[in-house]
Design an enzyme around this catalytic site. Structure first.
Site, PDB file in Angstrom:
ATOM      1  N   SER A 295       1.058  -0.828  -0.363  1.00  0.00           N
ATOM      2  CA  SER A 295      -0.217  -0.077   0.051  1.00  0.00           C
ATOM      3  C   SER A 295       1.024   1.448   0.171  1.00  0.00           C
ATOM      4  O   SER A 295       1.912   0.905   0.498  1.00  0.00           O
ATOM      5  CB  SER A 295      -0.913   0.066   1.170  1.00  0.00           C
ATOM      6  OG  SER A 295      -1.775   1.462   1.292  1.00  0.00           O
TER       7      SER A 295
ATOM      8  N   TYR B  67      -1.768  -1.191  11.098  1.00  0.00           N
ATOM      9  CA  TYR B  67      -2.027  -1.501   9.610  1.00  0.00           C
ATOM     10  C   TYR B  67      -0.736  -1.373   8.480  1.00  0.00           C
ATOM     11  O   TYR B  67       0.070  -2.013   8.126  1.00  0.00           O
ATOM     12  CB  TYR B  67      -3.291  -0.816   9.193  1.00  0.00           C
ATOM     13  CG  TYR B  67      -3.301  -1.295   7.612  1.00  0.00           C
ATOM     14  CD1 TYR B  67      -3.628  -2.546   6.694  1.00  0.00           C
ATOM     15  CD2 TYR B  67      -3.316   0.147   7.086  1.00  0.00           C
ATOM     16  CE1 TYR B  67      -3.648  -2.758   5.444  1.00  0.00           C
ATOM     17  CE2 TYR B  67      -2.896  -0.490   5.555  1.00  0.00           C
ATOM     18  CZ  TYR B  67      -3.162  -1.973   4.699  1.00  0.00           C
ATOM     19  OH  TYR B  67      -4.032  -1.854   3.377  1.00  0.00           O
TER      20      TYR B  67
ATOM     21  N   LYS C 292       2.601  -3.249   7.169  1.00  0.00           N
ATOM     22  CA  LYS C 292       2.818  -3.573   4.978  1.00  0.00           C
ATOM     23  C   LYS C 292       3.780  -3.658   5.351  1.00  0.00           C
ATOM     24  O   LYS C 292       5.066  -4.248   4.090  1.00  0.00           O
ATOM     25  CB  LYS C 292       1.986  -2.751   4.460  1.00  0.00           C
ATOM     26  CG  LYS C 292       0.192  -2.932   4.161  1.00  0.00           C
ATOM     27  CD  LYS C 292       0.435  -4.078   3.365  1.00  0.00           C
ATOM     28  CE  LYS C 292      -1.452  -4.204   3.220  1.00  0.00           C
ATOM     29  NZ  LYS C 292      -1.937  -6.027   3.044  1.00  0.00           N
TER      30      LYS C 292
HETATM   31  N1  LIG Z   1      -9.330  -0.923  -0.489  1.00  0.00           N
HETATM   32  C1  LIG Z   1      -7.522  -0.509  -0.310  1.00  0.00           C
HETATM   33  O1  LIG Z   1      -7.883   0.491  -0.019  1.00  0.00           O
HETATM   34  C2  LIG Z   1      -6.309  -1.057  -0.198  1.00  0.00           C
HETATM   35  C3  LIG Z   1      -5.525   0.148  -0.559  1.00  0.00           C
HETATM   36  C4  LIG Z   1      -3.716  -0.612  -0.573  1.00  0.00           C
HETATM   37  C5  LIG Z   1      -3.756  -2.361   0.166  1.00  0.00           C
HETATM   38  N2  LIG Z   1      -4.749  -2.847  -0.062  1.00  0.00           N
HETATM   39  C6  LIG Z   1      -4.986  -4.295   0.700  1.00  0.00           C
HETATM   40  O2  LIG Z   1      -5.494  -4.585  -0.721  1.00  0.00           O
HETATM   41  C7  LIG Z   1      -5.742  -6.081  -0.305  1.00  0.00           C
HETATM   42  C8  LIG Z   1      -7.042  -6.145  -0.489  1.00  0.00           C
HETATM   43  O3  LIG Z   1      -7.837  -5.364  -0.282  1.00  0.00           O
HETATM   44  P1  LIG Z   1      -8.911  -4.905  -0.506  1.00  0.00           P
HETATM   45  O4  LIG Z   1      -9.670  -3.782  -0.125  1.00  0.00           O
HETATM   46  O5  LIG Z   1      -9.739  -6.207  -1.194  1.00  0.00           O
HETATM   47  O6  LIG Z   1      -9.947  -5.754   1.192  1.00  0.00           O
HETATM   48  P2  LIG Z   1     -10.750  -6.679   1.352  1.00  0.00           P
HETATM   49  O7  LIG Z   1     -11.358  -6.588   3.306  1.00  0.00           O
HETATM   50  O8  LIG Z   1     -12.444  -5.683   0.057  1.00  0.00           O
HETATM   51  O9  LIG Z   1     -10.775  -8.265   1.189  1.00  0.00           O
HETATM   52  C9  LIG Z   1      -9.668  -8.718   1.744  1.00  0.00           C
HETATM   53  C10 LIG Z   1     -10.344 -10.178   1.668  1.00  0.00           C
HETATM   54  O10 LIG Z   1      -9.351 -10.812   2.823  1.00  0.00           O
HETATM   55  C11 LIG Z   1     -10.354 -12.150   3.947  1.00  0.00           C
HETATM   56  N3  LIG Z   1      -9.509 -12.329   4.682  1.00  0.00           N
HETATM   57  C12 LIG Z   1      -9.026 -11.618   5.440  1.00  0.00           C
HETATM   58  N4  LIG Z   1      -8.202 -11.825   6.737  1.00  0.00           N
HETATM   59  C13 LIG Z   1      -8.347 -13.157   5.934  1.00  0.00           C
HETATM   60  C14 LIG Z   1      -7.324 -14.398   6.319  1.00  0.00           C
HETATM   61  N5  LIG Z   1      -7.493 -14.636   7.407  1.00  0.00           N
HETATM   62  N6  LIG Z   1      -7.961 -15.920   5.862  1.00  0.00           N
HETATM   63  C15 LIG Z   1      -8.399 -15.873   4.190  1.00  0.00           C
HETATM   64  N7  LIG Z   1      -8.973 -14.494   4.170  1.00  0.00           N
HETATM   65  C16 LIG Z   1      -8.924 -13.437   4.804  1.00  0.00           C
HETATM   66  C17 LIG Z   1     -11.255 -11.062   3.441  1.00  0.00           C
HETATM   67  O11 LIG Z   1     -12.718 -12.206   3.825  1.00  0.00           O
HETATM   68  C18 LIG Z   1     -11.919 -10.749   2.781  1.00  0.00           C
HETATM   69  O12 LIG Z   1     -12.956 -11.502   1.847  1.00  0.00           O
HETATM   70  C19 LIG Z   1      -5.111  -6.286   1.518  1.00  0.00           C
HETATM   71  O13 LIG Z   1      -4.425  -6.691   2.540  1.00  0.00           O
HETATM   72  C20 LIG Z   1      -5.571  -4.703   1.520  1.00  0.00           C
HETATM   73  O14 LIG Z   1      -4.694  -3.825   2.731  1.00  0.00           O
HETATM   74  C21 LIG Z   1      -6.110  -2.282  -0.154  1.00  0.00           C
END
Ligand SMILES: NC(=O)c1ccc[n+]([C@@H]2O[C@H](COP(=O)([O-])OP(=O)(O)OC[C@H]3O[C@@H](n4cnc5c(N)ncnc54)[C@H](O)[C@@H]3O)[C@@H](O)[C@H]2O)c1
Length: 346
Positions: free
Chosen positions: A134, A158, A162
């Site tokens: 991120s 958080y 990362k």
């Molecule tokens: N959305 C953003 O703004 C953003 C920005 C930068 C980085 N990210 C990173 O991208 C990734 C995806 O983000 P997102 O927005 O799709 O989030 P999200 O919460 O929609 O998706 C994450 C998924 O992971 C699953 N999950 C969580 N912990 C788990 C575990 N221990 N075992 C199995 N499944 C698990 C959840 O059920 C969910 O479906 C994350 O790692 C997040 O930190 C997101």
């Protein structure tokens, strides 16, 4: 919906967190690029109905395993049953505010989960790994646009999780040959698939601007709170690099292709548009896309928020041959389409 041609030699990709917001769009992009996908998700922040949406868009139902990335046995079973070629690791917890309240859950899920997954990959001899990092690792940016070489720092658990996983990947890469790793630093993913069949489904009060604005436009929330209009930006509100989630998903396919071509490599790359828009720009764009009023009030700054943040996208273009193609109009239109289809049927 369009059926994909049958491929005789498909590579299978394990997508952890594949029923989540970004993982579901990446699954669509992978399937449309001819890959097979196995999703592993514990559904702690998503719903299995997302699988139907993916199937309706692509004509192919991804394999789905309900399970946790922290469970070694589950992982070993997945790697034994499926001939996995590469892993895209989206699973994790992502709310900055929540991470300050339950830090152990964040470190456990995001760091221990990644270690378990990488260990299972070692056991299964799978060494291609695409990681969801991120722009939060840039802390308070000192240069704009932000290049990948910008110093890293974290102000909350958080962000720290990362940083640590990025470092773990570096150590792992240095420790044994053959790893092909991409650390992808996302800026602000928004929007939804243009079909309106998959999108972001925040639980409770949305943490991010776009889903909040969508709910205000839909009349589900009274007004938007804008945290500060006294930043050093053109209109005083915070400026961010918003990226359409389908562009982001394509960036993952490009990163996978890049890794596939290398004997071994570790790539760290920004995925953003390279353009910054203020909160008020986004409110105006969403108002135009939805045709609805978006009442808002200005409140005081939120601790930890930075004034401006946008990506230097040079390296992504150079290394991946990838650049975002969609602007804020499409981001808002697709987010609104998803919001209305999902919650205001008919
Ligand atoms: N959305 C953003 O703004 C953003 C920005 C930068 C980085 N990210 C990173 O991208 C990734 C995806 O983000 P997102 O927005 O799709 O989030 P999200 O919460 O929609 O998706 C994450 C998924 O992971 C699953 N999950 C969580 N912990 C788990 C575990 N221990 N075992 C199995 N499944 C698990 C959840 O059920 C969910 O479906 C994350 O790692 C997040 O930190 C997101």
């Amino acid at each position: 919906m369009r059926k994909l041609p049958t491929y005789t030699m498909t590579s299978t990709i394990l997508v952890t967190g594949g029923t989540g917001f970004i993982g579901s769009h990446a699954t669509v992009a992978l399937q449309q690029a001819g890959y097979s996908v196995v999703i592993l998700d514990n559904l702690c922040n998503s719903n299995p109905s997302v699988i139907e949406g993916i199937e309706r868009i692509t004509g192919t139902r991804p394999a789905f395993v309900q399970g946790d990335v922290r469970n070694a046995q589950t992982l070993d079973t997945v790697f034994t049953r499926h001939a996995i070629h590469a892993v895209m690791h989206f699973a994790g917890l992502k709310a900055v505010g929540e991470s300050t309240q339950i830090p152990l859950a964040y470190y456990d899920n995001n760091i221990y989960g990644s270690i378990q997954l990488l260990s299972a990959m070692q056991r299964a001899n799978v060494r291609t790994f695409i990681f969801s990092s991120s722009a939060t690792v840039y802390g308070n940016p000192t240069t704009l646009p932000i290049p990948e070489s910008h110093p890293r720092s974290a102000t909350n658990p958080y962000g720290h999780s990362k940083l640590v996983v990025e470092d773990i990947l570096e150590s792992l890469y240095a420790s044994e040959p053959g790893w092909r790793i991409a650390r992808l630093r996302y800026f602000n993913p928004v929007g939804a698939h243009p079909s309106g069949l998959i999108g972001e489904t925040p639980q409770g009060i949305p943490n991010n601007l776009m889903p909040y604005v969508a709910q205000v436009a839909a009349g589900k929330r009274e007004k938007l709170q804008i945290f500060g209009n006294d930043y050093n930006t053109p209109d005083g509100t915070g400026v961010r690099d918003y990226i359409h989630v389908t562009d982001l998903a394509e960036g993952h396919v490009a990163a996978l292709r890049y890794c596939e071509k290398a004997d071994q490599d570790m790539l760290t790359v920004n995925l953003g548009t390279g353009e910054g828009y203020s909160v008020l720009d986004m409110v105006a764009a969403f108002k135009a896309a939805s045709g609805r009023p978006i009442p808002y009030e200005i409140t005081k700054r939120r601790p930890g928020d930075v004034a401006s943040c946008w990506a230097d996208t040079t390296l992504a273009k150079q290394k991946l041959g990838w650049a975002a193609t969609k602007g804020i109009k499409e981001m808002c239109e697709d987010a609104w389409h998803w919001e209305t289809r999902r919650t205001m049927p008919g």
